[in-house]
Every structure is written in structure tokens, then in C-alpha cells.
Design a protein around this motif. Structure first.
Motif, PDB file in Angstrom:
ATOM      1  N   THR A  42      23.224 -30.150  -9.845  1.00  0.00           N
ATOM      2  CA  THR A  42      22.928 -29.099  -8.862  1.00  0.00           C
ATOM      3  C   THR A  42      23.906 -27.938  -8.957  1.00  0.00           C
ATOM      4  N   SER A  43      25.090 -28.194  -9.527  1.00  0.00           N
ATOM      5  CA  SER A  43      26.092 -27.129  -9.619  1.00  0.00           C
ATOM      6  C   SER A  43      25.689 -26.012 -10.574  1.00  0.00           C
ATOM      7  N   ILE A  44      24.760 -26.285 -11.498  1.00  0.00           N
ATOM      8  CA  ILE A  44      24.351 -25.247 -12.439  1.00  0.00           C
ATOM      9  C   ILE A  44      22.921 -24.772 -12.160  1.00  0.00           C
ATOM     10  N   LEU A  45      22.376 -25.145 -11.008  1.00  0.00           N
ATOM     11  CA  LEU A  45      21.038 -24.718 -10.634  1.00  0.00           C
ATOM     12  C   LEU A  45      21.101 -23.527  -9.679  1.00  0.00           C
ATOM     13  N   ILE A  46      20.073 -22.693  -9.733  1.00  0.00           N
ATOM     14  CA  ILE A  46      19.916 -21.594  -8.787  1.00  0.00           C
ATOM     15  C   ILE A  46      18.809 -21.990  -7.816  1.00  0.00           C
ATOM     16  N   LYS A  47      19.166 -22.204  -6.580  1.00  0.00           N
ATOM     17  CA  LYS A  47      18.203 -22.690  -5.596  1.00  0.00           C
ATOM     18  C   LYS A  47      17.410 -21.544  -4.989  1.00  0.00           C
ATOM     19  N   ASN A  48      16.132 -21.797  -4.797  1.00  0.00           N
ATOM     20  CA  ASN A  48      15.254 -20.825  -4.157  1.00  0.00           C
ATOM     21  C   ASN A  48      15.305 -21.049  -2.650  1.00  0.00           C
ATOM     22  N   GLN A  49      16.032 -20.183  -1.954  1.00  0.00           N
ATOM     23  CA  GLN A  49      16.222 -20.354  -0.519  1.00  0.00           C
ATOM     24  C   GLN A  49      15.434 -19.344   0.302  1.00  0.00           C
ATOM     25  N   SER A  50      14.421 -18.760  -0.307  1.00  0.00           N
ATOM     26  CA  SER A  50      13.576 -17.806   0.418  1.00  0.00           C
ATOM     27  C   SER A  50      12.145 -17.945  -0.097  1.00  0.00           C
ATOM     28  N   ASP A  51      11.306 -17.011   0.301  1.00  0.00           N
ATOM     29  CA  ASP A  51       9.912 -17.035  -0.137  1.00  0.00           C
ATOM     30  C   ASP A  51       9.711 -16.295  -1.454  1.00  0.00           C
ATOM     31  N   ASP A  52      10.796 -15.836  -2.068  1.00  0.00           N
ATOM     32  CA  ASP A  52      10.685 -15.115  -3.333  1.00  0.00           C
ATOM     33  C   ASP A  52      10.221 -16.050  -4.445  1.00  0.00           C
ATOM     34  N   LEU A  53       9.654 -15.473  -5.482  1.00  0.00           N
ATOM     35  CA  LEU A  53       9.278 -16.249  -6.653  1.00  0.00           C
ATOM     36  C   LEU A  53      10.536 -16.743  -7.361  1.00  0.00           C
ATOM     37  N   PRO A  54      10.452 -17.875  -8.059  1.00  0.00           N
ATOM     38  CA  PRO A  54      11.641 -18.392  -8.764  1.00  0.00           C
ATOM     39  C   PRO A  54      12.247 -17.369  -9.718  1.00  0.00           C
ATOM     40  N   GLU A  55      11.395 -16.573 -10.382  1.00  0.00           N
ATOM     41  CA  GLU A  55      11.910 -15.560 -11.315  1.00  0.00           C
ATOM     42  C   GLU A  55      12.759 -14.520 -10.590  1.00  0.00           C
TER      43      GLU A  55
END
Length: 230
Positions: A42-55
Motif C-alpha cells: 500500500t505504501s507505493i499505491l496511489i489511492k482514489n479518495q474521490s469520485d475522480d477517474l483513476p487516471e
């Protein structure tokens, strides 16, 4: 000219957790999930914390506050996103370029198959191809956006394949205005859709360097419109 080779993983030298993770993967000791896939820490992941697209989350994490820093060369040169396929690269480029506030400039390639007397390879098909080492058929640029050189134009002066550069609007205008038309010829050719116009040009720059360009269909109208605007 000196040829250099990368031999050390600089992040692994300074990040012990990442280094140990690489060793476990290389030694086949890292636990896997379904279909023998490895779950990334998890330390190298970018979490999606909103309704934005993953990109968009990825872009915002790598290029934070782009609207405030897009003019900074230091800000741009220290950031990059790597992708595994050309289609992902083009998609990310399109999304990032839209965040630059300046006016868009569009450049189109002129593709034709050599010795294709029977017109088996239509321009519409050639324009969809994404070969390695070539830009897309439609290249959209904006002022201050970063670009990468794809040819060894002048290695002595640092213009090599992979060189990162910064666009200035004067360069875009200069590119459009310095080329002059030496000769043109218009004709028609037949394809599966019927007859279509074709425009063959020979153009030259201020130094006398000449290239041949071929345009088809709606590209001719866009080219004439560009000439009228400039």
C-alpha cells in the motif's frame, strides 16, 4: 561520445522497504493472490479518495497544482509517468495536455504507403497505427507543455532520442510560418468509399531543406484553413 549504462537501482539503495520487496519478488518469496498476481504494498499505491477517474488521481499525484506550476521548467522536468502501452501513453497525454491553460495547436501527420499503386492501405487506416518511435497522427501541443525528442537530430548539441524539452508558443508559430510551398498538385483517387481528393506538396524551410507532403480528404481543408489564419 560516451555510452553510459544503468547498473544500480538508486531507489533500492535508499529505500530499505522497497529493496526488500524487490528481493522477495526476485526470489519468488512474495505471497501471491489470484492467478499468481503479486499484491503491491500500500505504501507505493496511489489511492482514489474521490469520485475522480483513476487516471486523474494518478495525474494529480504526480503533477500536483499543475495549474499553478505549468510554467516552471524545474517542476516539469522532475516528473514523468511511465506506461506499458502506447495507447495508455496517448490517453494520459491527452488528459494532461487539457490541464494546461494555453491555446491548443494541432499538427497532423501525412501518411502514405510506398509503392501502393492499388491503394490497398488507405490513409485513414495508416493514421490509426501507433508504431514505436513515432508520434500519433494528431499531435496536440500547448505552450509550456513538455515533449520528448524521438530522433537523434543533433547529438553534439544534446538533441538526442529521449531528450525532454519545453514548448514555447513562439516556436509553434515559427514552425508554421517558416515553411513555404514550392509546388503543389491536386488529383483524385478511388477507394472503398468512392473518389477522394489528394493534394501533393513540396515544401521547404528557410534553409532550403525540402520535404514532400501528401494530404487526403478533410486534411486538405484543415491545411488551407491553417494557411488562411497565418
Amino acid at each position: 561520445m560516451e555510452k553510459l549504462k544503468l547498473s544500480k537501482n538508486m531507489r533500492a539503495r535508499t529505500d530499505s522497504i522497497f529493496s526488500e520487496f524487490l528481493l522477495r519478488v526476485g526470489n519468488d518469496d512474495e505471497p501471491t493472490v489470484a492467478d499468481d498476481l503479486i499484491a503491491l504494498p500500500t505504501s507505493i499505491l496511489i489511492k482514489n479518495q474521490s469520485d475522480d477517474l483513476p487516471e486523474d488521481c494518478l495525474i494529480n499525484a504526480i503533477f500536483p497544482y499543475l495549474d499553478e506550476n505549468f510554467k516552471s521548467i524545474d517542476y516539469i522536468k522532475d516528473r514523468a509517468i511511465l506506461a506499458t502501452k502506447n495507447e495508455y501513453v496517448d490517453m494520459l497525454n491527452d488528459r494532461i495536455i487539457k490541464q494546461f491553460p494555453s491555446e491548443e495547436k494541432e499538427f497532423y501527420s501525412f501518411d502514405e504507403a510506398v509503392d501502393d499503386t492499388n491503394h490497398h492501405y488507405q490513409p485513414e487506416f495508416l493514421n490509426t497505427l501507433l508504431p514505436n518511435g513515432l508520434p500519433p497522427h494528431k499531435l496536440v501541443l500547448k505552450k509550456y507543455c513538455p515533449i520528448i525528442l524521438l530522433r537523434n537530430l543533433d547529438p553534439t548539441n544534446g538533441l538526442c532520442n529521449g531528450t525532454r524539452m519545453h514548448i514555447q508558443i513562439s516556436q509553434l508559430k515559427k514552425f508554421q510560418k517558416e515553411w513555404i510551398i514550392l509546388r503543389s498538385a491536386e488529383a483524385t483517387y478511388k477507394n472503398v468509399k468512392g473518389s477522394e481528393k489528394i493534394l501533393k506538396l513540396i515544401v521547404a524551410d528557410a534553409k532550403g531543406n525540402k520535404i514532400q507532403a501528401v494530404m487526403y480528404g478533410e486534411t486538405i481543408e484543415k491545411f488551407i484553413d491553417m494557411l488562411q489564419k497565418n
